[in-house]
Enzyme design. Structure first.
Site, PDB file in Angstrom:
ATOM      1  N   LYS A 103       0.925  -1.327  -0.069  1.00  0.00           N
ATOM      2  CA  LYS A 103       0.170   0.186   0.171  1.00  0.00           C
ATOM      3  C   LYS A 103       0.895   1.505   0.101  1.00  0.00           C
ATOM      4  O   LYS A 103       1.947   1.238   0.356  1.00  0.00           O
ATOM      5  CB  LYS A 103      -0.896   0.153   1.396  1.00  0.00           C
ATOM      6  CG  LYS A 103      -1.819  -1.235   1.200  1.00  0.00           C
ATOM      7  CD  LYS A 103      -2.844  -1.145  -0.080  1.00  0.00           C
ATOM      8  CE  LYS A 103      -3.963  -2.318  -0.054  1.00  0.00           C
ATOM      9  NZ  LYS A 103      -3.419  -3.494  -0.251  1.00  0.00           N
TER      10      LYS A 103
HETATM   11  C1  LIG Z   1      -9.406  -3.145  -1.849  1.00  0.00           C
HETATM   12  C2  LIG Z   1      -8.899  -3.937  -0.749  1.00  0.00           C
HETATM   13  N1  LIG Z   1      -9.661  -4.281   0.577  1.00  0.00           N
HETATM   14  C3  LIG Z   1      -9.177  -5.213   1.365  1.00  0.00           C
HETATM   15  C4  LIG Z   1      -7.789  -5.190   1.623  1.00  0.00           C
HETATM   16  C5  LIG Z   1      -7.286  -6.007   2.682  1.00  0.00           C
HETATM   17  O1  LIG Z   1      -6.152  -5.371   3.579  1.00  0.00           O
HETATM   18  P1  LIG Z   1      -5.402  -6.208   4.477  1.00  0.00           P
HETATM   19  O2  LIG Z   1      -4.370  -7.016   3.477  1.00  0.00           O
HETATM   20  O3  LIG Z   1      -4.593  -5.098   4.998  1.00  0.00           O
HETATM   21  O4  LIG Z   1      -6.188  -7.035   5.152  1.00  0.00           O
HETATM   22  C6  LIG Z   1      -6.870  -5.025   0.519  1.00  0.00           C
HETATM   23  C7  LIG Z   1      -5.574  -5.426   0.450  1.00  0.00           C
HETATM   24  O5  LIG Z   1      -4.865  -5.842  -0.268  1.00  0.00           O
HETATM   25  C8  LIG Z   1      -7.292  -4.377  -0.709  1.00  0.00           C
HETATM   26  O6  LIG Z   1      -6.719  -3.826  -1.715  1.00  0.00           O
END
Ligand SMILES: Cc1ncc(COP(=O)(O)O)c(C=O)c1O
Length: 374
Positions: free
Chosen positions: A182
Site C-alpha cells: 500500500k
Molecule cells: C481493496 C482492498 N480491500 C481490502 C484489503 C485487505 O487489506 P489487508 O491485506 O490489510 O487485510 C486490501 C488489501 O490488499 C485491498 O486492496
C-alpha cells in the site's frame, strides 16, 4: 539490468532505526508507538477516532460488526476488488450482493447501486480501486435515502481525496490497509476511522478478545472479540511512513503522468481514468487489447518478466472464483467487472522509481505487444 517489481516499499533509515529501538526497548507488542500512530492518524482524519489493527481485513470485518451487520443481512459491494471485501461480509454471516463496475471508473457503478438494494440490505462497501475514490456525494445520498451504513474499503486510497476532502475525514466507517504494497505500509496492518468514542471503545474490545481492563488489575469480557491488535514494531514503521505519505503520493502522481505521456497509444490498451487531483495512484493499470492479441495475458506477463519487469493482476472479478460459482454465480453476470478483471495488468509504480523506469516499462510493453497484435 535490475528487475523492476510492480511495487516496492520505501523505508527510510530513520524508520529502520525506530524499529531497532522498539526491538531493543523490551516492549514489542501494542504500546506507545501504536498510541502515537493512532493519534497521528486521527489528526490526518480531521480529529476523528482512529484505531489500529493487524490488517484491513480485520478492520472491515469489525466495522461490519459495529454497523450491526449479521446473519440474514445483505451487504452491497463490487466484484472488482481484493477478495477480502466479500470475505468479511460472509465472515459476519451476511450475504454479499454484487453491483457491476462502472467501466469509466472501474469502481462500483452507482447508476446500478439502488436497484440492488432490498429490505434486507444493511450496508454498502464501496472500494476505491487503485486509489481512485468512489463518488462520495452520490454514494452517501443513496445510502442516506435507504438508511444504509457505509463501510468504506479505502484500503488503497490513503491520501486520496474526493473533491478536496481527504478520504477518512468524512463519511461513516472508513478502513485503510497498511499491507506491504500500500502507499503507506506497516509491513502488515490497517486501521478503522470511526464516528465516536463509543464505537472506538467497541472496536478496541473486538480487536482484543472483548476485554475491558480495570485500574485494579481485574478485567471483564462482555462481547466476543478476536485477536487483531497491531504491534509496536509495525506502528514504528507506520509512523515513519505517514511522515512521507504526501511526498510518496506526489511522486506516484508524477510517475502516472509520465506513463500517460509515454505509453504507446497505438497498442489499443485502455489506460486508467486520468485523475491527477483526487487519486493517490496506488496502481497504474492499463487494460490489454486481449481480443486483438495472439498471446494471453499470462504470456504477456511472462514476456515482461523476461525483460526484467514485474506485472501484477489486481483483480479478477471475484464472483467467478469457485467459492461464488458454487453459490450460483456464472460468467456474464457482471460483464464490466469481468472484462476489466480479464484484461487488467498492474505495471510498476512506486515512489522510488526513476523517470527512466517508466520509459523502460512503456518500451517493453510496446515491444511485447506490437508483434502479437492483429
Ligand atoms: C481493496 C482492498 N480491500 C481490502 C484489503 C485487505 O487489506 P489487508 O491485506 O490489510 O487485510 C486490501 C488489501 O490488499 C485491498 O486492496
Amino acid at each position: 539490468m535490475d528487475f523492476l517489481p510492480f511495487t516496492r516499499p520505501s523505508i527510510d533509515d530513520a524508520t529502520i532505526a525506530a524499529v531497532g529501538e522498539v526491538l531493543r526497548s523490551g516492549w514489542i507488542t501494542t504500546g506507545p508507538n501504536c498510541q502515537r500512530l493512532e493519534a497521528e492518524l486521527s489528526a490526518f482524519c480531521g480529529g476523528r477516532p482512529v484505531r489500529l489493527v493487524s490488517s484491513a481485513t480485520a478492520s472491515l470485518e469489525m466495522a461490519l460488526q459495529i454497523a450491526g451487520v449479521g446473519p440474514g443481512d445483505e451487504v452491497v459491494t463490487c466484484p472488482l476488488s481484493w477478495i477480502a471485501t466479500a470475505n468479511v461480509i460472509m465472515k459476519v454471516g451476511a450475504t454479499p450482493v454484487f453491483v457491476d463496475a462502472d467501466p469509466a471508473t472501474r469502481n462500483i457503478d452507482l447508476d446500478r447501486l439502488e436497484a440492488a438494494i432490498t429490505p434486507r440490505t444493511r450496508a454498502v462497501i464501496p472500494v476505491d480501486l487503485a486509489g481512485l475514490p468512489v463518488d462520495r456525494e452520490r454514494l452517501y445520498a443513496i445510502a442516506g435515502r435507504h438508511g444504509l451504513r457505509v463501510v468504506e474499503d479505502a484500503a488503497q486510497s490513503m491520501g486520496a481525496n474526493w473533491r478536496g476532502a481527504p478520504i477518512g475525514q468524512t463519511g461513516d466507517l472508513v478502513s485503510f490497509s497498511f499491507h506491504a504494497n500500500k502507499n503507506m505500509t506497516c509491513g502488515e496492518g490497517g486501521c478503522l476511522v470511526l464516528n465516536n468514542e463509543e464505537e472506538a471503545r467497541l472496536f478496541e474490545k473486538l480487536r482484543l478478545q472483548g476485554v475491558t481492563r480495570f485500574p485494579d488489575g481485574t478485567m471483564d469480557v462482555d462481547v466476543l472479540g478476536g485477536k487483531a491488535n497491531m504491534t509496536d514494531i509495525a506502528a514504528a514503521i507506520g509512523l515513519g511512513q505517514l511522515k512521507s505519505l504526501d511526498a510518496f503520493n506526489a511522486r506516484r502522481r508524477e510517475l502516472a503522468r509520465l506513463y500517460f505521456q509515454h505509453f504507446d497509444r497505438e497498442l489499443g490498451c485502455e489506460l486508467p481514468p486520468q485523475d491527477f487531483e483526487q487519486s493517490n495512484w496506488h496502481m497504474f493499470q492499463p487494460l490489454l487489447p486481449l481480443s486483438r492479441m495472439a498471446i494471453s495475458r499470462g504470456e504477456f506477463i511472462a514476456r515482461m518478466k523476461e525483460q526484467g519487469i514485474g506485472v501484477g493482476v489486481h483483480y479478477p472479478a471475484m464472483h467467478l472464483f469457485t467459492l461464488f460459482r458454487e453459490q450460483g454465480y456464472a460468467a456474464g453476470r457482471y460483464p464490466a467487472a469481468e472484462d476489466i478483471g480479464a484484461r487488467t495488468v498492474t505495471l510498476p509504480l512506486f515512489p522510488a522509481m526513476r523517470d527512466e523506469d517508466v520509459l523502460r516499462v512503456c518500451q517493453a510493453v510496446s515491444q511485447t505487444l506490437r508483434p502479437v497484435l492483429s
